[in-house]
Scaffold this active site. Sequence first.
Site, PDB file in Angstrom:
ATOM      1  N   CYS A  80       0.833  -1.205   0.000  1.00  9.80           N
ATOM      2  CA  CYS A  80       0.000   0.000   0.000  1.00  9.80           C
ATOM      3  C   CYS A  80       0.867   1.254   0.000  1.00  9.80           C
ATOM      4  O   CYS A  80       1.767   1.394   0.842  1.00  9.80           O
ATOM      5  CB  CYS A  80      -0.912  -0.001   1.226  1.00  9.80           C
ATOM      6  SG  CYS A  80      -1.922   1.479   1.369  1.00  9.80           S
ATOM      7  N   CYS A 111      -8.316   2.390  -0.527  1.00 11.14           N
ATOM      8  CA  CYS A 111      -7.852   1.595   0.611  1.00 11.14           C
ATOM      9  C   CYS A 111      -7.781   0.138   0.175  1.00 11.14           C
ATOM     10  O   CYS A 111      -8.802  -0.459  -0.189  1.00 11.14           O
ATOM     11  CB  CYS A 111      -8.793   1.753   1.801  1.00 11.14           C
ATOM     12  SG  CYS A 111      -8.380   0.675   3.193  1.00 11.14           S
ATOM     13  N   GLN A 123     -19.346  -8.173  12.792  1.00 19.64           N
ATOM     14  CA  GLN A 123     -17.956  -8.470  12.482  1.00 19.64           C
ATOM     15  C   GLN A 123     -17.572  -7.884  11.123  1.00 19.64           C
ATOM     16  O   GLN A 123     -18.334  -7.936  10.169  1.00 19.64           O
ATOM     17  CB  GLN A 123     -17.724  -9.975  12.489  1.00 19.64           C
ATOM     18  CG  GLN A 123     -17.811 -10.612  13.868  1.00 19.64           C
ATOM     19  CD  GLN A 123     -16.626 -10.262  14.751  1.00 19.64           C
ATOM     20  OE1 GLN A 123     -15.564  -9.876  14.268  1.00 19.64           O
ATOM     21  NE2 GLN A 123     -16.803 -10.401  16.051  1.00 19.64           N
ATOM     22  N   GLU A 137     -27.806  -7.555  26.260  1.00 21.82           N
ATOM     23  CA  GLU A 137     -27.107  -6.571  25.436  1.00 21.82           C
ATOM     24  C   GLU A 137     -27.464  -5.174  25.926  1.00 21.82           C
ATOM     25  O   GLU A 137     -28.619  -4.906  26.259  1.00 21.82           O
ATOM     26  CB  GLU A 137     -27.501  -6.741  23.968  1.00 21.82           C
ATOM     27  CG  GLU A 137     -27.143  -5.603  23.040  1.00 21.82           C
ATOM     28  CD  GLU A 137     -25.661  -5.325  22.972  1.00 21.82           C
ATOM     29  OE1 GLU A 137     -25.292  -4.134  22.881  1.00 21.82           O
ATOM     30  OE2 GLU A 137     -24.863  -6.289  23.004  1.00 21.82           O
ATOM     31  N   ASP A 189     -19.068 -12.481  24.601  1.00 22.90           N
ATOM     32  CA  ASP A 189     -18.374 -11.782  23.515  1.00 22.90           C
ATOM     33  C   ASP A 189     -18.284 -10.315  23.920  1.00 22.90           C
ATOM     34  O   ASP A 189     -18.937  -9.445  23.346  1.00 22.90           O
ATOM     35  CB  ASP A 189     -19.157 -11.948  22.208  1.00 22.90           C
ATOM     36  CG  ASP A 189     -18.416 -11.350  21.004  1.00 22.90           C
ATOM     37  OD1 ASP A 189     -17.250 -10.935  21.175  1.00 22.90           O
ATOM     38  OD2 ASP A 189     -19.008 -11.296  19.917  1.00 22.90           O
ATOM     39  N   CYS A 215     -11.550 -10.059  21.118  1.00 25.00           N
ATOM     40  CA  CYS A 215     -10.834  -9.327  20.078  1.00 25.00           C
ATOM     41  C   CYS A 215      -9.574  -8.682  20.621  1.00 25.00           C
ATOM     42  O   CYS A 215      -8.847  -8.022  19.870  1.00 25.00           O
ATOM     43  CB  CYS A 215     -11.740  -8.261  19.453  1.00 25.00           C
ATOM     44  SG  CYS A 215     -12.297  -7.009  20.620  1.00 25.00           S
TER      45      CYS A 215
END
Length: 442
Positions: free
Chosen positions: A81, A177, A271, A324, A368, A395
């Site tokens: 890039c 990108c 995701q 949630e 999660d 993550c």
Amino acid sequence: MQNAPESSLVGEEYEVEVGPVAHGGHCIARTEGGRVLFVRHALPGEKVLARITEGEQDSRYLRADAVRVLEPSKDRVEAPCPYAGPGKCGGCDWQHAKPGAQRRLKGEVVAEQLKRLAGLTPEEAGWDGTVMPAEGDKLPAGEVPAWRTRVQYAVDASGKAGLRRHRSHEVEPVEHCMIAAPGVSELGVEQRTWEGMASIEAIAATGSGDRQVILTPRPGARLPIVELDKPVSVLRVHEKDGSVHRVHGRPFVRECADDRTYRVGMGGFWQVHPKAAQTLVQAVMQGLLPRKGDTALDLYCGVGLFAGAIGQRVGEKGAVLGIESGKRAVEDARHNLQDLPRVRIEQGKVESVLPRTGITEADLVVLDPPRAGAGKQTVAYVSALGARRIAYVACDPAALARDLGYFRENGYRPRTLRAFDLFPMTHHVECVAILEPAQKGL
């Protein structure tokens, strides 16, 4: 009180031997005087000229860029890039490393965090030490997978869209990108002027043709007429409270995973890698092995990805509770799972809602959590439920390791751990740990 300008070391240069990789997309080096440098654009074992980008005389450590490579690693490649490199776009950390080396570096970070924060070796964590590429991402050195289905563009003063420089508000204008998914690139966001806008998020749903842009105007600016290269729905962020409102088109996109379609509204979380949702659902289901009649919890459930997968597997005598905090995500989850009457979704923070449910036991649990992790209090409460198995999706390897340490204190150990490279060219890595009561390992 601010330090005097002369205390700044920004711009100073040092020849250094580059040491191990560290969490955050950089490597560790030391000056001859023993000062610790966090060096970007370098690889372990290299000798580089490092230029300080942040730090002062009394700083505990300094940040730096490798502006010249004196002795390169065999894992180094020319960054594909044109916007990657010192002082440029901050989105990719490892464009200068071969794809296999990137995954190896991520594995070293996961192993280091597990050891330092949880006291676990890879073997004790049930992990073979590898970071698996997503399907279709195993490409030769010099090629870049176009995986990012959601791209947040910043807009400079001239109205040109670009990406933020590392640890900066400055904008690097880009024409294209390389890691943007085809569905994002085909919108042509980078090719037009965005007067009065602060940022634009472009979304290309996986499994449907839905395209969406979310505009954040500068204070007092009027919204432009959006004419892009493909049909797209438009939303805007309200400058007073940050709420998202529909301008035209659908207020949601449709995403697909595990043979289900999920509505994700108003720029809500999904995701980013097109294979990520399916990869993670498979890993969680293979680890939990839900049975007919099981009761399960899906904590930080978002729009219901794991709750839907478990709900389909536990049958009419089973039950799933999802929790949630996001109001819109809860609305979407209830919509997405309305065909599963044994699945219920509650809104609120997990640490507040879970104790109020009165639930004292569960067969299975999925967590999660956001990047900060679940934390000691939630881990203790979940552990007390006596679940047969717990799936922890992470993550951030540091948060994962901290929480695995808390689980160990509460009688749970990892049965297996799997790591996936769902963020190629960056330092991010996704992990799925399956835990079980420690006495099973005796």
